[in-house]
Design an enzyme around this catalytic site. Sequence first.
Site, PDB file in Angstrom:
ATOM      1  N   HIS A  85      35.729  31.313  52.198  1.00  0.00           N
ATOM      2  CA  HIS A  85      36.277  32.315  51.290  1.00  0.00           C
ATOM      3  C   HIS A  85      36.806  33.474  52.115  1.00  0.00           C
ATOM      4  O   HIS A  85      36.109  33.983  52.991  1.00  0.00           O
ATOM      5  CB  HIS A  85      35.178  32.833  50.354  1.00  0.00           C
ATOM      6  CG  HIS A  85      35.670  33.913  49.440  1.00  0.00           C
ATOM      7  ND1 HIS A  85      36.325  33.639  48.265  1.00  0.00           N
ATOM      8  CD2 HIS A  85      35.649  35.261  49.556  1.00  0.00           C
ATOM      9  CE1 HIS A  85      36.671  34.773  47.681  1.00  0.00           C
ATOM     10  NE2 HIS A  85      36.274  35.776  48.446  1.00  0.00           N
ATOM     11  N   ARG A 170      36.211  44.964  34.724  1.00  0.00           N
ATOM     12  CA  ARG A 170      36.146  45.836  35.913  1.00  0.00           C
ATOM     13  C   ARG A 170      37.542  46.272  36.334  1.00  0.00           C
ATOM     14  O   ARG A 170      37.758  47.415  36.746  1.00  0.00           O
ATOM     15  CB  ARG A 170      35.473  45.089  37.075  1.00  0.00           C
ATOM     16  CG  ARG A 170      33.976  44.936  36.911  1.00  0.00           C
ATOM     17  CD  ARG A 170      33.418  43.958  37.929  1.00  0.00           C
ATOM     18  NE  ARG A 170      33.740  44.322  39.291  1.00  0.00           N
ATOM     19  CZ  ARG A 170      33.914  43.454  40.287  1.00  0.00           C
ATOM     20  NH1 ARG A 170      33.792  42.164  40.084  1.00  0.00           N
ATOM     21  NH2 ARG A 170      34.204  43.875  41.490  1.00  0.00           N
ATOM     22  N   SER A 185      30.291  38.710  42.216  1.00  0.00           N
ATOM     23  CA  SER A 185      31.470  38.045  41.652  1.00  0.00           C
ATOM     24  C   SER A 185      31.903  36.882  42.555  1.00  0.00           C
ATOM     25  O   SER A 185      32.094  35.753  42.103  1.00  0.00           O
ATOM     26  CB  SER A 185      32.593  39.086  41.523  1.00  0.00           C
ATOM     27  OG  SER A 185      33.830  38.482  41.298  1.00  0.00           O
ATOM     28  N   LYS A 189      30.969  32.456  41.842  1.00  0.00           N
ATOM     29  CA  LYS A 189      32.002  31.408  41.717  1.00  0.00           C
ATOM     30  C   LYS A 189      31.814  30.328  42.772  1.00  0.00           C
ATOM     31  O   LYS A 189      31.974  29.149  42.509  1.00  0.00           O
ATOM     32  CB  LYS A 189      33.399  32.015  41.875  1.00  0.00           C
ATOM     33  CG  LYS A 189      33.816  32.885  40.702  1.00  0.00           C
ATOM     34  CD  LYS A 189      35.269  33.275  40.802  1.00  0.00           C
ATOM     35  CE  LYS A 189      35.528  34.348  41.819  1.00  0.00           C
ATOM     36  NZ  LYS A 189      35.547  35.712  41.360  1.00  0.00           N
TER      37      LYS A 189
HETATM   38  N1  URA Z   1      37.321  38.901  44.553  1.00  0.00           N
HETATM   39  C1  URA Z   1      36.454  38.452  43.607  1.00  0.00           C
HETATM   40  O1  URA Z   1      36.371  37.265  43.332  1.00  0.00           O
HETATM   41  N2  URA Z   1      35.688  39.358  42.982  1.00  0.00           N
HETATM   42  C2  URA Z   1      35.723  40.663  43.254  1.00  0.00           C
HETATM   43  O2  URA Z   1      34.982  41.412  42.659  1.00  0.00           O
HETATM   44  C3  URA Z   1      36.623  41.138  44.241  1.00  0.00           C
HETATM   45  C4  URA Z   1      37.414  40.226  44.884  1.00  0.00           C
END
Ligand code: URA
Length: 427
Positions: A85, A170, A185, A189
């Site tokens: 990521h 947000r 966040s 995922k």
């Molecule tokens: N990318 C994300 O997936 N979430 C965030 O809060 C900021 C960047």
Amino acid sequence: MSGSSGINAVLDAIETKKFGGELSGEQISAVVSGYTSGEVPDYQMSALLMAIFTKGMSRSETVALTRTMADSGRRYSFPDCVDKHSTGGVGDKVSLTALPIVAACGAPVAKLSGRGLGITGGTIDKLEAVPGFTFDLSEKRFREQVETVGLAITEAGNLAPADKAIYALRDTTGTVDSLPLIGSSIVSKKAATGAGYLLYDVKCGSGAFMKTPEQAGELARLLVELSEALGVKASALITDMRNPLGSAVGNALEVRESVAFLKGEPAPADLAEMAGIVAARLLRLKGVSEPERAIREALSSGAAYGKLREFVAAQGGDVGFLDAPVVSGEVREVRAEKSGYVAAFDALGVGRGALVLGAGREKKGEALDYGAGVEVLVRAGYRVEAGQTVALLYGGRNVERAARLVGDALLLEDKPVAAPPVILDGL
Ligand code: URA
């Protein structure tokens, strides 16, 4: 849950958090499920998010939030797979280059990707420059592709829907830039996608969300800790984003540069270094010995480029595009106004230039020009002379504005400048 328990939970949580108190795992779970079911309204959730933004969250609260969001939808399981990521950068084509190498070395990749956000590009947008390419894979198709090709990339879809809802709130309530909210966040995922091994590439500099090494280090530690708490083996790199990575910034331009690198054609040194280091880290996480040798072989044998082609074909993309990527035919030169040594080709300015040309979105949902973007021809440390062409702009939108942004991004000094390191730190 009873009809009002989400409302009670969010009111309690706001009271607790606004005085800096600690939320229990049960409270967090009740609030998140109340919000995703529609029982907790946006205005109460916004108040709680702002209280979290100002008062922060302890590690155990952040882990509970991450776990609750990861569990809010489908959870896939790919314990033998790797994923990476990036926190988002300009010209960041590491997924397009390092992942085919890793897959060609025998480590399967089950990856979740996103779209560009602001000036930072996203792997989904880049690969959608390839005609026919789709990220809309059913769980069955995703799993089969991981097994047969060893490389598949999906979008969030029904993974971590609570994060999707909270992130949208947000985005409009000034609560994006909170470390516990960013960390939970991202990791929710990734945990829902299910890869067993994760590498985080935390970008640092003008073209990244994290502007200083201290901020980037804090986010990197948080991402690794949250991942490990959810059973994912994780590692992190902190990498330079004061300058764009490589020369190309823009979707088809980045596909073209990535293909050239994988085919063994001349490629910018920082891109080659970064792709090699990320691939080696991912292979080491999986326990592969001597990853550098495996990487050299995957590149020199053509196996890595072959893997990119196989992956693109499996996701519906036209592999003929990889042989001759189509970029915009409208090209404009940007020239240096004076002579000097390049201290930086500032990633923020180059990223903004590419965005206004159509490589990114100025407004939500705006259509991209996949062939648009910027190619920087000089790098930090180079000597340039007044009038020399330092960048090429591709595309027909906002060309004058883009030329000013890119021209102003060239930061020159009178004295020689050393090229900055690509990797700033690692965990
Ligand atoms: N990318 C994300 O997936 N979430 C965030 O809060 C900021 C960047």
